[in-house]
Design a protein around this motif. Structure first.
Motif, PDB file in Angstrom:
ATOM      1  N   VAL A 224      10.796  79.892  75.701  1.00 30.52           N
ATOM      2  CA  VAL A 224      11.442  78.859  74.897  1.00 30.52           C
ATOM      3  C   VAL A 224      11.831  77.705  75.804  1.00 30.52           C
ATOM      4  O   VAL A 224      11.952  77.862  77.029  1.00 30.52           O
ATOM      5  N   ALA A 225      12.026  76.538  75.199  1.00 28.27           N
ATOM      6  CA  ALA A 225      12.488  75.355  75.923  1.00 28.27           C
ATOM      7  C   ALA A 225      13.656  74.740  75.162  1.00 28.27           C
ATOM      8  O   ALA A 225      13.687  74.767  73.924  1.00 28.27           O
ATOM      9  N   ILE A 226      14.607  74.221  75.893  1.00 26.82           N
ATOM     10  CA  ILE A 226      15.737  73.497  75.320  1.00 26.82           C
ATOM     11  C   ILE A 226      15.802  72.140  76.003  1.00 26.82           C
ATOM     12  O   ILE A 226      15.786  72.058  77.238  1.00 26.82           O
TER      13      ILE A 226
ATOM     14  N   HIS B 213      20.435  82.407  76.536  1.00 25.60           N
ATOM     15  CA  HIS B 213      19.346  82.925  75.698  1.00 25.60           C
ATOM     16  C   HIS B 213      17.990  82.525  76.281  1.00 25.60           C
ATOM     17  O   HIS B 213      17.060  83.335  76.353  1.00 25.60           O
ATOM     18  N   LEU B 214      17.873  81.278  76.722  1.00 18.27           N
ATOM     19  CA  LEU B 214      16.639  80.818  77.363  1.00 18.27           C
ATOM     20  C   LEU B 214      16.331  81.649  78.606  1.00 18.27           C
ATOM     21  O   LEU B 214      15.181  82.068  78.815  1.00 18.27           O
TER      22      LEU B 214
ATOM     23  N   GLY C 146      16.556  66.190  81.209  1.00 16.03           N
ATOM     24  CA  GLY C 146      16.782  66.934  79.987  1.00 16.03           C
ATOM     25  C   GLY C 146      16.193  68.324  79.932  1.00 16.03           C
ATOM     26  O   GLY C 146      16.370  69.041  78.948  1.00 16.03           O
ATOM     27  N   LEU C 147      15.484  68.744  80.986  1.00 18.12           N
ATOM     28  CA  LEU C 147      14.834  70.053  80.961  1.00 18.12           C
ATOM     29  C   LEU C 147      15.194  70.882  82.199  1.00 18.12           C
ATOM     30  O   LEU C 147      14.389  71.675  82.681  1.00 18.12           O
ATOM     31  N   ALA C 148      16.414  70.707  82.680  1.00 15.83           N
ATOM     32  CA  ALA C 148      16.811  71.393  83.914  1.00 15.83           C
ATOM     33  C   ALA C 148      16.752  72.907  83.768  1.00 15.83           C
ATOM     34  O   ALA C 148      16.210  73.610  84.636  1.00 15.83           O
ATOM     35  N   ALA C 149      17.308  73.450  82.684  1.00 13.02           N
ATOM     36  CA  ALA C 149      17.332  74.906  82.511  1.00 13.02           C
ATOM     37  C   ALA C 149      15.916  75.464  82.389  1.00 13.02           C
ATOM     38  O   ALA C 149      15.606  76.529  82.934  1.00 13.02           O
ATOM     39  N   TYR C 150      15.068  74.760  81.681  1.00 16.87           N
ATOM     40  CA  TYR C 150      13.668  75.180  81.553  1.00 16.87           C
ATOM     41  C   TYR C 150      13.007  75.204  82.926  1.00 16.87           C
ATOM     42  O   TYR C 150      12.310  76.168  83.277  1.00 16.87           O
TER      43      TYR C 150
END
Length: 237
Positions: A85-87, A101-102, A142-146
């Motif tokens: 998944v991506a956030i 969750h990611l 905007g996609l650091a966690a990914y």
């Protein structure tokens, strides 16, 4: 004889996009394929009917569900972990529970699935995880966690390759760039920005990623392990 005749393959996250292309490739090559899905039951059932594979509902955020599915599949020849998944959003504003969750899906599930598979795999088994070129390069905010989750897979591959090498089990990461799927359509709003970073200015096709996975699962890749295999049209060049 088809390349994967009499081979047992499990694909975690196989109902759509890249996962579905991987299921089709292995099924076409003669493998006995089981794949998991979470929220796309109709697509999963149609794919299973089309390919002669078996669809199983399993939540990749649930460690126990993931390990039980791998265990119940029996001795595997190939495990492919595609579920992810991506956030998108400012890290200061995103919900911490969503980030956890990611991480459970993108990091924990591949690790626990790989370890459980290796407990039963015979010599020559293959473990392949679908990562992302964003594990190497993140050119937009905007996609650091990914990005964290996809970089973590690199350590997973290097470490587990050492652990499982004596059994002849290989562990590899496939790192796609932009690929034409429901999550990232070729004609989507990010098209122009993503293509501006690329040497080959188009989205990849799910079938192209499936081709790389099939090669890593085949006999020609028996000496390839602990490695990242980028297929991104030069996104990270």
């Amino acid at each position: 004889m088809a390349l994967f005749s009499n081979k047992s393959v499990l694909v975690l996250g196989g109902s759509r996009g890249i996962g579905a292309a991987i299921v089709r490739r292995f099924a076409t090559e003669g493998a006995s394929v089981v794949f998991s899905y979470a929220g796309s039951q109709a697509a999963a059932e149609q794919l299973a009917k089309e390919t002669g594979s078996r669809a199983v509902m399993a939540d990749s955020a649930d460690r126990d569900a993931v390990t039980e599915l791998v265990r119940s599949a029996g001795p595997l020849d190939v495990l492919v972990v595609n579920a992810g998944v991506a956030i998108f959003g400012d890290a200061r504003e995103l919900d911490s529970g969503d980030i956890d969750h990611l991480f459970r899906i993108n990091i924990h599930a591949p690790y626990h699935a790989a370890v459980e598979a290796a407990r039963q795999m015979q010599n020559g088994g293959r473990i392949i995880v679908i990562g992302s070129v964003n594990g190497d390069r993140m050119p937009i905010p905007g996609l650091a966690a990914y990005a964290v989750s996809k970089s973590a897979l690199q350590g997973l591959a290097r470490g587990l390759a050492r652990d499982f090498g004596p059994q002849g089990i290989t562990v590899n990461i496939v790192q796609p760039g932009p690929v034409d799927t429901d999550m990232n359509p070729a004609e989507g709003p990010m098209k122009a920005l993503m293509h501006s970073f690329m040497a080959i200015q188009r989205h990849g096709k799910p079938e192209e990623v499936a081709g790389m996975v099939a090669w890593l699962a085949g006999p020609e890749a028996s000496f390839v392990t602990g490695a990242m295999h980028t297929i991104d049209g030069g996104f990270g060049a």
